[in-house]
Design an enzyme around this catalytic site. Structure first.
Site, PDB file in Angstrom:
ATOM      1  N   GLU A  11     -12.550 103.753 -71.083  1.00  0.00           N
ATOM      2  CA  GLU A  11     -13.711 103.956 -71.493  1.00  0.00           C
ATOM      3  C   GLU A  11     -14.202 103.008 -72.825  1.00  0.00           C
ATOM      4  O   GLU A  11     -15.191 102.884 -73.105  1.00  0.00           O
ATOM      5  CB  GLU A  11     -14.313 105.312 -71.670  1.00  0.00           C
ATOM      6  CG  GLU A  11     -14.211 106.202 -70.608  1.00  0.00           C
ATOM      7  CD  GLU A  11     -14.312 107.586 -70.904  1.00  0.00           C
ATOM      8  OE1 GLU A  11     -14.958 108.367 -69.812  1.00  0.00           O
ATOM      9  OE2 GLU A  11     -14.126 108.106 -72.029  1.00  0.00           O
ATOM     10  N   ASP A 196     -18.660 110.687 -60.566  1.00  0.00           N
ATOM     11  CA  ASP A 196     -18.103 111.765 -59.660  1.00  0.00           C
ATOM     12  C   ASP A 196     -19.317 112.805 -59.467  1.00  0.00           C
ATOM     13  O   ASP A 196     -20.236 112.474 -60.472  1.00  0.00           O
ATOM     14  CB  ASP A 196     -16.793 112.510 -59.916  1.00  0.00           C
ATOM     15  CG  ASP A 196     -17.018 113.318 -61.320  1.00  0.00           C
ATOM     16  OD1 ASP A 196     -17.602 114.636 -61.204  1.00  0.00           O
ATOM     17  OD2 ASP A 196     -16.638 112.749 -62.309  1.00  0.00           O
TER      18      ASP A 196
END
Length: 228
Positions: A11, A196
């Site tokens: 990230e 997700d």
């Protein structure tokens, strides 16, 4: 100086690679990368996963570097059915989904003597809206909830959505970062890309799409920094 916090290496790696004039500074167990991104002074750190790690890193970045604002970047699981893997979500506000002091008269999710919701800075939200419209990002603005669990089952997802019907996505750091910013009076905003759908296949989806989510979130952070 702008502070940027991500939990995982994936990230923050894209943004780190784009820093110029970079210096690495270690404080306690945390590494900070200070440099320039789009000609703006920034300091970037990988906090580690979870609320305590996020709060520690946020405290250190504020105390050591005195940023004028903090951007939290990363991935999240979708709770709202309108979101798909790859979509972006910007925080209007953030809330804990795993805090319960209701026995003492507080609302579910509310830390005693703290607000229930930690609201993103309105000027930052306006800047993000400008970026979204200009770049045509597939992004929405809404509530993000945080807790120290990876939500990987339908039952968990439905429970959170029932208790926090306005929540659009779930992750593990944003509200701790926001609470720390609240305590230090530092403006914040959260940018998350959906990795997700917080369901029975969340672990597989997360592993598969984390890289793409990191690219999306990093892209909007870069674009936002240009207009700040």
């Amino acid at each position: 100086m702008i502070g940027i916090i991500g939990a995982m290496e994936e990230e923050v790696a894209i943004l780190k690679d784009k820093l110029t004039d970079m210096n690495e500074i270690s404080v306690a167990h945390v590494k900070f990368y200070r440099g320039k991104l789009n000609s703006k002074e920034v300091v970037l750190t990988q906090s580690g996963i979870g609320k305590v790690n996020a709060a520690i890193s946020t405290t250190l970045i504020i105390e050591k570097f005195n940023p004028k604002l903090i951007i939290n970047t990363g991935s999240a699981g979708a709770l709202d059915e309108s979101l798909s893997v790859g979509d972006m979500l910007i925080s209007n506000d953030v809330v804990y989904h795993d805090v319960d002091a209701t026995a003492f008269g507080y609302k579910l999710g509310q830390i005693p003597q703290m607000p229930l919701e930690f609201k993103s800075d309105q000027e930052l939200l306006k800047s993000v809206e400008t970026v979204i419209n200009k770049k045509n990002y597939n992004a929405k603005i809404g509530q993000i909830v945080s807790g120290d669990s990876f939500i990987g089952s339908v039952d968990q997802r439905l429970t959170i959505k029932r208790q926090f019907p306005e929540a659009m996505a779930v992750e593990m750091e944003a509200t701790a970062i926001a609470q720390t910013c609240h305590q230090f009076h530092v403006p914040f905003i959260v940018t998350r890309a959906v990795s997700d759908l917080a369901n029975g296949k969340a672990d597989i989806s997360f592993e598969e799409f984390l890289g793409e989510a990191a690219k999306s979130s990093s892209s909007i952070v870069e674009s936002l920094i240009k207009v700040l």
